[in-house]
Design an enzyme around this catalytic site. Structure first.
Site, PDB file in Angstrom:
ATOM      1  N   SER A  43       5.808 -46.693  81.031  1.00 46.61           N
ATOM      2  CA  SER A  43       6.261 -46.820  82.017  1.00 46.61           C
ATOM      3  C   SER A  43       5.835 -46.134  83.592  1.00 46.61           C
ATOM      4  O   SER A  43       6.507 -46.382  84.865  1.00 46.61           O
ATOM      5  CB  SER A  43       7.026 -45.920  81.879  1.00 46.61           C
ATOM      6  OG  SER A  43       6.155 -44.328  81.859  1.00 46.61           O
ATOM      7  N   LYS A  91       6.542 -38.776  84.839  1.00 45.83           N
ATOM      8  CA  LYS A  91       6.997 -39.460  85.689  1.00 45.83           C
ATOM      9  C   LYS A  91       6.345 -39.179  87.127  1.00 45.83           C
ATOM     10  O   LYS A  91       6.018 -37.989  87.616  1.00 45.83           O
ATOM     11  CB  LYS A  91       8.370 -39.753  85.632  1.00 45.83           C
ATOM     12  CG  LYS A  91       9.030 -40.191  84.330  1.00 45.83           C
ATOM     13  CD  LYS A  91       9.273 -41.651  84.089  1.00 45.83           C
ATOM     14  CE  LYS A  91       9.390 -41.637  82.642  1.00 45.83           C
ATOM     15  NZ  LYS A  91       8.802 -43.044  82.246  1.00 45.83           N
TER      16      LYS A  91
END
Length: 175
Positions: A43, A91
Protein backbone atom coordinates in the site's frame (compact mmCIF):
# COMPACT_ATOMS: atom_id res chain seq x y z
CA UNK A 1 35.19 -21.97 47.91
CA UNK A 2 33.80 -19.10 49.96
CA UNK A 3 35.43 -16.60 47.61
CA UNK A 4 33.84 -18.17 44.52
CA UNK A 5 30.40 -18.09 46.17
CA UNK A 6 30.97 -14.48 47.17
CA UNK A 7 32.08 -13.61 43.63
CA UNK A 8 29.07 -15.42 42.11
CA UNK A 9 26.73 -13.67 44.53
CA UNK A 10 28.20 -10.25 43.63
CA UNK A 11 27.84 -11.02 39.93
CA UNK A 12 24.25 -12.13 40.42
CA UNK A 13 23.41 -8.98 42.42
CA UNK A 14 25.05 -6.77 39.78
CA UNK A 15 23.11 -8.56 37.04
CA UNK A 16 19.82 -8.15 38.91
CA UNK A 17 20.43 -4.45 39.56
CA UNK A 18 21.29 -3.89 35.91
CA UNK A 19 18.35 -5.95 34.73
CA UNK A 20 15.83 -4.17 36.94
CA UNK A 21 17.09 -0.79 35.76
CA UNK A 22 17.57 -1.64 32.07
CA UNK A 23 14.22 -3.33 31.46
CA UNK A 24 12.00 -0.44 32.65
CA UNK A 25 14.21 2.05 30.80
CA UNK A 26 14.02 -0.01 27.60
CA UNK A 27 10.25 -0.50 27.89
CA UNK A 28 9.71 3.21 28.51
CA UNK A 29 11.95 4.11 25.57
CA UNK A 30 10.15 1.74 23.20
CA UNK A 31 6.73 2.90 24.41
CA UNK A 32 7.31 6.66 24.59
CA UNK A 33 10.27 7.57 22.38
CA UNK A 34 10.86 5.26 19.41
CA UNK A 35 10.72 1.70 18.13
CA UNK A 36 11.22 -0.18 14.88
CA UNK A 37 8.59 -1.93 12.78
CA UNK A 38 8.55 -4.10 9.70
CA UNK A 39 6.34 -2.77 6.91
CA UNK A 40 4.26 -5.40 5.15
CA UNK A 41 2.23 -5.10 1.98
CA UNK A 42 2.24 -2.88 -1.08
CA UNK A 43 0.00 0.00 0.00
CA UNK A 44 2.91 2.43 0.48
CA UNK A 45 4.82 1.56 -2.72
CA UNK A 46 7.04 3.02 -4.04
CA UNK A 47 7.99 4.89 -0.84
CA UNK A 48 8.10 1.70 1.24
CA UNK A 49 8.61 -1.89 0.07
CA UNK A 50 9.36 -0.98 -3.57
CA UNK A 51 10.38 -4.60 -4.22
CA UNK A 52 6.90 -5.87 -3.39
CA UNK A 53 6.59 -9.12 -1.49
CA UNK A 54 10.27 -9.98 -2.05
CA UNK A 55 11.39 -7.60 0.70
CA UNK A 56 10.04 -5.73 3.69
CA UNK A 57 11.36 -2.37 4.81
CA UNK A 58 12.04 -1.84 8.50
CA UNK A 59 11.29 1.70 9.65
CA UNK A 60 12.02 3.79 12.72
CA UNK A 61 8.79 4.91 14.39
CA UNK A 62 9.15 8.09 16.45
CA UNK A 63 6.47 8.20 19.19
CA UNK A 64 7.85 11.38 20.71
CA UNK A 65 7.20 13.41 17.55
CA UNK A 66 3.43 12.78 17.70
CA UNK A 67 2.94 12.98 21.47
CA UNK A 68 0.79 16.13 21.06
CA UNK A 69 -1.01 14.76 17.97
CA UNK A 70 0.84 17.26 15.78
CA UNK A 71 1.30 15.97 12.26
CA UNK A 72 1.85 17.66 8.92
CA UNK A 73 0.50 16.94 5.49
CA UNK A 74 2.86 14.49 3.83
CA UNK A 75 4.03 12.77 7.04
CA UNK A 76 4.16 8.99 6.95
CA UNK A 77 2.53 7.81 10.16
CA UNK A 78 1.67 4.62 11.99
CA UNK A 79 -1.83 4.44 13.39
CA UNK A 80 -4.25 1.97 14.89
CA UNK A 81 -6.47 0.61 12.13
CA UNK A 82 -9.99 2.04 12.45
CA UNK A 83 -11.40 -1.31 11.27
CA UNK A 84 -9.16 -3.64 13.32
CA UNK A 85 -7.84 -2.15 16.59
CA UNK A 86 -5.41 -5.08 16.95
CA UNK A 87 -3.57 -3.94 13.81
CA UNK A 88 -1.32 -0.96 13.12
CA UNK A 89 -1.17 0.50 9.61
CA UNK A 90 1.29 2.89 7.95
CA UNK A 91 -0.11 5.64 5.70
CA UNK A 92 0.65 9.16 4.47
CA UNK A 93 -1.22 12.13 5.95
CA UNK A 94 -3.02 13.86 3.05
CA UNK A 95 -5.26 16.34 4.84
CA UNK A 96 -5.81 17.76 8.32
CA UNK A 97 -8.85 19.08 10.15
CA UNK A 98 -10.75 21.69 8.13
CA UNK A 99 -9.17 20.64 4.81
CA UNK A 100 -11.34 19.69 1.86
CA UNK A 101 -9.97 16.69 -0.01
CA UNK A 102 -10.98 15.07 -3.30
CA UNK A 103 -11.45 11.37 -2.58
CA UNK A 104 -10.57 8.32 -4.66
CA UNK A 105 -13.48 5.88 -4.63
CA UNK A 106 -15.02 7.15 -1.38
CA UNK A 107 -18.82 7.42 -1.22
CA UNK A 108 -18.48 11.24 -1.21
CA UNK A 109 -16.46 12.90 -3.96
CA UNK A 110 -15.34 15.71 -1.64
CA UNK A 111 -14.82 15.43 2.12
CA UNK A 112 -14.18 18.13 4.68
CA UNK A 113 -11.98 16.63 7.40
CA UNK A 114 -13.67 17.15 10.79
CA UNK A 115 -11.99 18.64 13.83
CA UNK A 116 -9.59 16.24 15.57
CA UNK A 117 -9.24 14.06 12.45
CA UNK A 118 -6.92 13.53 9.49
CA UNK A 119 -7.19 11.98 6.04
CA UNK A 120 -4.62 9.24 5.36
CA UNK A 121 -3.84 7.33 2.18
CA UNK A 122 -1.37 4.78 0.93
CA UNK A 123 0.92 5.88 -1.90
CA UNK A 124 -0.22 2.90 -4.03
CA UNK A 125 -3.86 3.93 -4.40
CA UNK A 126 -5.23 0.78 -6.02
CA UNK A 127 -3.76 -1.41 -3.28
CA UNK A 128 -4.43 0.57 -0.13
CA UNK A 129 -7.05 0.27 2.59
CA UNK A 130 -7.13 3.88 3.77
CA UNK A 131 -9.39 6.90 4.37
CA UNK A 132 -10.94 6.35 0.94
CA UNK A 133 -12.35 3.15 2.48
CA UNK A 134 -13.02 4.17 6.09
CA UNK A 135 -13.17 7.98 6.01
CA UNK A 136 -11.35 10.52 8.18
CA UNK A 137 -9.31 9.07 11.04
CA UNK A 138 -9.30 10.36 14.61
CA UNK A 139 -5.98 11.83 15.73
CA UNK A 140 -6.42 9.66 18.82
CA UNK A 141 -5.52 6.61 16.69
CA UNK A 142 -2.12 8.11 15.86
CA UNK A 143 0.72 5.85 17.01
CA UNK A 144 4.01 7.22 15.63
CA UNK A 145 5.74 9.11 12.83
CA UNK A 146 7.87 6.97 10.48
CA UNK A 147 11.13 8.89 10.12
CA UNK A 148 13.74 6.56 8.58
CA UNK A 149 14.10 3.33 6.64
CA UNK A 150 16.58 1.21 8.62
CA UNK A 151 16.54 -2.02 6.62
CA UNK A 152 17.58 -3.21 4.11
CA UNK A 153 20.93 -1.38 4.34
CA UNK A 154 20.90 -0.28 0.70
CA UNK A 155 17.62 1.58 1.32
CA UNK A 156 18.72 3.38 4.50
CA UNK A 157 17.30 6.89 4.24
CA UNK A 158 15.30 9.58 5.96
CA UNK A 159 11.61 9.57 5.05
CA UNK A 160 10.61 13.00 3.82
CA UNK A 161 7.21 14.56 4.53
CA UNK A 162 6.23 15.08 0.91
CA UNK A 163 2.66 15.41 -0.28
CA UNK A 164 2.11 14.11 -3.82
CA UNK A 165 0.99 17.13 -5.91
CA UNK A 166 -2.09 15.32 -7.22
CA UNK A 167 -3.23 14.63 -3.64
CA UNK A 168 -3.01 18.16 -2.22
CA UNK A 169 -6.20 19.29 -0.44
CA UNK A 170 -8.48 21.46 -2.57
CA UNK A 171 -8.77 23.86 0.33
CA UNK A 172 -6.83 23.89 3.58
CA UNK A 173 -8.33 24.64 6.95
CA UNK A 174 -5.45 27.00 7.82
CA UNK A 175 -6.33 30.58 8.51
Amino acid sequence: MAQSQSWARRCFKAFCKGFFVAVPVAVTFLDRVACVARVEGSSMQPSLNPGGSQSSDVVLLNHWKVRNFEVQRGDIVSLVSPKNPEQKIIKRVIALEGDIVRTIGHKNRLVKVPRGHMWVEGDHHGHSFDSNSFGPVSLGLLHAHATHILWPPERWQRLESVLPPERCPLQTGEK
